[in-house]
Design an enzyme around this catalytic site. Structure first.
Site, mmCIF file in Angstrom:
data_model
loop_
_atom_site.group_PDB
_atom_site.id
_atom_site.type_symbol
_atom_site.label_atom_id
_atom_site.label_comp_id
_atom_site.label_asym_id
_atom_site.label_seq_id
_atom_site.Cartn_x
_atom_site.Cartn_y
_atom_site.Cartn_z
ATOM 1 N N ASP A 143 2.969 0.481 -1.451
ATOM 2 C CA ASP A 143 2.391 1.367 -2.819
ATOM 3 C C ASP A 143 1.316 0.644 -3.290
ATOM 4 O OD1 ASP A 143 3.745 3.818 -2.159
ATOM 5 O OD2 ASP A 143 5.542 3.078 -3.039
ATOM 6 N N GLU A 246 0.945 12.286 -0.701
ATOM 7 C CA GLU A 246 1.862 13.050 -0.698
ATOM 8 C C GLU A 246 2.411 13.522 -2.129
ATOM 9 O OE1 GLU A 246 5.354 10.821 0.769
ATOM 10 O OE2 GLU A 246 5.330 9.368 -0.864
#
Length: 410
Positions: A143, A246
């Site tokens: 991430d 997402e």
């Protein structure tokens, strides 16, 4: 080093996390550690006294090279949240009793935000009780959202895979012509930070224009404007490719994926499981425009595709593993190793250590000026930041046509 070292892996795996493990092991042995233990399934496994002697698995240089090329967490991972010290001291007493029994001089934890919370709490308890073990965090997360570090090991390989896959999807989408066109929506990991989704733009080059639209969770998502944009693009071309995080949300804070299904699973840190964003948007576009749509989730492949690893990423992952041991050996505790970019051309980065209290439970997001004004693409500054991190390849060690991994039987 006079004592032993113990190392664990936590959170979501990456293609580079085991390279950090190899760096921890090699540096600890080079610095004279007696034994290097591996926690099985992180701090949760340690509480159950589940650990191994890594020397029984890494017996040669070939084993170490296999480990560096093995995706996912070799030791097993966990998502276990330690209680606050004042809430349950018994948990800490048990952990420190085990560390004392194993004569642990240095405790290294390889992970992301939540893992650094573990390092923070353990180092605080050690200070509170005068316990000599030193606790150092080793960064890991695809991430790329850890504070105070230029980037995180694992991100470069994931970005390389995403850029490669998006380019291949774009090629595929132009193979056939459909009546009202084709819209492919690619869902990419990223709850609150769009570093991974922005990497879709790496598909750009002399032979590819890249995706048509990119939406990051840093900005509110407007479904109606999105539909209008797609309609406009389909008037000019037969195929449209969109990359979405997402975790994109509406202005009222709801995740787009929640519009199509209920999200029931929540982990120990309160994180909802996010999935279905591309499916919902593909259904929306099909209903509004009447064209063919495809929803594509890169899902686990983003973090497991070691065959597409970045050489820079694997080398830096190994480097920070070694730097974590070095920091602990030299007296640091309650710290995390960070990567500092020294130059872009040629690309160079070095390691430092920073106070984990300033890192744990924080998130680094994509700067607003790295996203275009319309909020549907990233800027050249983003590309300049990420491109050095995906350079080079790590050739897998292939047996019978398939990459070989270092394997630990459960």
């Amino acid at each position: 080093m006079k004592g032993n070292v113990i190392v664990g892996q936590s959170g979501g795996p990456t293609a580079a996390i085991n390279s950090s493990l190899a760096g921890v092991y090699r540096t600890a042995r080079d610095r004279g550690a007696g034994k290097v233990y591996g926690m099985l399934h992180g701090i949760q496994g340690l509480l159950q006294e589940r650990y191994i002697d890594l020397s029984e698995y890494i017996k040669s240089d070939l084993d170490a090279e296999l480990l560096k090329r093995t995706p996912a967490a070799f030791l097993g991972s966990c998502r276990y949240k330690l209680p606050e010290i004042h809430e349950d001291r018994a948990v800490y007493d048990k952990i420190f009793e085990i560390l004392n029994k194993l004569d642990i001089e240095a405790f290294i934890y390889i992970g992301g935000n939540d893992s650094m919370d573990t390092i923070k709490k353990l180092s605080d308890y050690a200070i509170l009780t005068g316990f000599p073990t030193r606790f150092v965090g080793c960064p890991k997360t695809i991430d790329n959202d850890l504070a105070l570090t230029d980037h995180t090991p694992g991100y470069g390989s994931a970005a390389k895979y995403i850029g490669t896959s998006v380019k291949e999807i774009i090629r595929d989408s132009f193979c056939l012509e459909y009546g009202k066109g084709l819209v492919s929506i690619i869902e990419i990991m990223g709850r609150n930070a769009g570093w991974l989704t922005g990497a879709a733009a790496l598909a750009q080059g002399e032979d590819c224009n890249g995706p048509d639209l990119i939406y990051l969770p840093e900005l509110p998502f407007d479904i109606e404007k999105f539909g209008e944009k797609v309609r406009e693009l389909l008037e000019k071309r037969s195929s449209v490719v969109v990359a979405v995080s997402e975790g994109i949300r509406l202005t009222d804070g709801r995740y787009v994926c929640e519009l199509g299904q209920s999200v029931d699973f929540v982990d120990a840190f309160g994180h909802k499981q996010l999935s279905g964003t591309a499916n919902y948007l593909a259904s929306y576009i099909a209903g509004e425009i009447g064209c063919k749509t495809r929803a594509i989730e890169l899902s686990t492949l983003q973090r497991a595709a070691s065959h597409c690893s970045s050489r820079v990423d694997i080398l830096e992952a190994y480097q920070v593993g070694g730097a974590a041991v070095k920091a602990a050996d030299e007296g640091d505790s309650g710290k995390m190793v960070v990567l500092q970019r020294l130059s872009d051309d040629p690309y160079q980065a070095g390691t430092e250590v920073k106070d984990v209290h300033k890192i744990a439970n924080d998130e680094k997001v994509v700067p607003r000026d790295w996203i275009n004004q319309e909020g549907d693409y990233i800027t050249d500054d983003f590309i300049s930041y990420v491109r050095p991190l995906i350079q080079g390849d790590v050739s897998p060690i292939v047996v019978d046509g398939i990459p070989r991994h270092l394997y630990r039987k459960k």
